[in-house]
Write an enzyme that holds these catalytic residues in place. Structure first.
Site, short mmCIF file in Angstrom:
data_model
loop_
_atom_site.label_atom_id
_atom_site.label_comp_id
_atom_site.label_asym_id
_atom_site.label_seq_id
_atom_site.Cartn_x
_atom_site.Cartn_y
_atom_site.Cartn_z
N HIS A 1 40.55 54.45 44.26
CA HIS A 1 41.88 54.96 43.93
C HIS A 1 42.12 55.14 42.43
CE1 HIS A 1 43.36 54.76 48.03
NE2 HIS A 1 42.86 53.54 48.15
N ARG B 1 48.69 47.27 54.68
CA ARG B 1 47.90 48.22 53.89
C ARG B 1 47.04 47.50 52.87
NH1 ARG B 1 45.36 52.51 54.60
NH2 ARG B 1 43.85 50.92 54.11
N CYS C 1 39.82 47.93 44.09
CA CYS C 1 40.78 48.93 44.57
C CYS C 1 40.58 50.24 43.81
CB CYS C 1 42.21 48.44 44.37
SG CYS C 1 42.63 46.93 45.25
N CYS D 1 42.85 47.34 52.88
CA CYS D 1 42.04 47.76 51.73
C CYS D 1 41.06 46.65 51.33
CB CYS D 1 42.94 48.11 50.55
SG CYS D 1 43.77 49.71 50.70
#
Length: 274
Positions: free
Chosen positions: A187, A231, A183, A235
């Site tokens: 991000h 969401r 992730c 991802c």
């Protein structure tokens, strides 16, 4: 209140219409500028409001084998108490002895109060493109809307809540899959984007708060409301990892981790997404 199917058809048409992007807009530097323009066009209006109405109807509607509504569902503040409840999820529930987010708690209530089959409810929790919102999506939009303006307050008082946070944090940085992604790959830096989409730096509290506080959100490109569970799953899909199981420890952990990062921010969901 019954929502006519034609409304959702109209929403889909509007979603396609606003995705016709002028070349001059694409050429600008801000990666999210196109969708910022669309948000400005909508102003205070959000197509999610129609889906919130559908969720409100589902909340009070007598349904299922037990012929009951969801009005006695306890989302953490007491049976039927909705104002501010979403802003405090995920949280530990003593009756299940688990940390639950909004969607897993709704499934629990639909099973215990209304008699629906858990297997059926989680078989397809999210709608496909061009389809009407699923019950979970509509209910999530309605309940999230009842926390609008309430400060996010994801608890870490229970040992299981702290364990969920640590699980989510570990997975956020865990690199795996054919591209060795995590992730954090997308991000953990500010000012980055993928195609037209700006990527929030979820390791910075200010950006994490802004991102988290607007989910669930109406996704312009898909013409429907998408939830936090969706969401997280999307991802993971983009990392090319195995499908994220609905309500899994990883899903709840990720949402808990991000929620704690966002603590203190006023909830502003459903938001308006690309």
């Amino acid at each position: 209140m019954k929502i006519d199917k034609s409304i959702f058809a109209a929403l889909a048409w509007v979603s396609l219409a606003v995705l016709t992007v002028p070349d001059s807009a694409v050429a600008q530097d801000d990666g999210d500028n196109v969708f910022a323009q669309y948000r400005e066009m909508f102003g205070d209006d959000n197509p999610a409001e129609l889906i919130e109405l559908q969720g409100e109807d589902l909340w009070s509607q007598v349904r299922g084998p037990k012929k009951a509504s969801l009005e006695k569902c306890d989302l953490g503040l007491g049976p039927g108490k909705l104002d501010g409840a979403y802003a405090q999820l995920p949280r530990y529930f003593a009756d299940t002895k688990h940390v639950m987010d909004l969607e897993t708690r709704l499934v629990y209530c639909m099973v215990t109060l209304q008699g629906f089959s858990e297997k059926d409810l989680v078989a397809k929790p999210f709608s496909g493109r061009g389809e009407q919102p699923s019950d979970l999506e509509a209910l999530s939009a309605f309940i999230a809307g009842r926390s609008r303006g309430a400060p996010i307050k994801v608890s870490q008082s229970h040992a299981q809540e702290r364990a969920a946070y640590e699980r989510g944090k570990e997975f956020f940085y865990y690199r795996a899959g054919p591209h060795d992604f995590s992730c954090a790959t997308c991000h953990s830096q500010s000012g980055k984007r993928i195609r037209l989409q700006a990527l929030p730096n979820l390791t910075e509290a200010a950006e994490a708060r802004k991102a988290y506080s607007t989910w669930p959100g109406y996704r312009i490109s898909e013409g429907t409301v998408r939830t936090m569970e969706w969401r997280m799953g999307d991802c993971v899909r983009q990392q090319r990892l195995p499908e994220l199981q609905f309500g899994s420890d990883i899903a709840i952990g990720l949402i808990t981790y991000l929620g704690v990062m966002a603590n203190g921010e006023p909830m502003n969901a459903p938001g308006l997404k690309r």
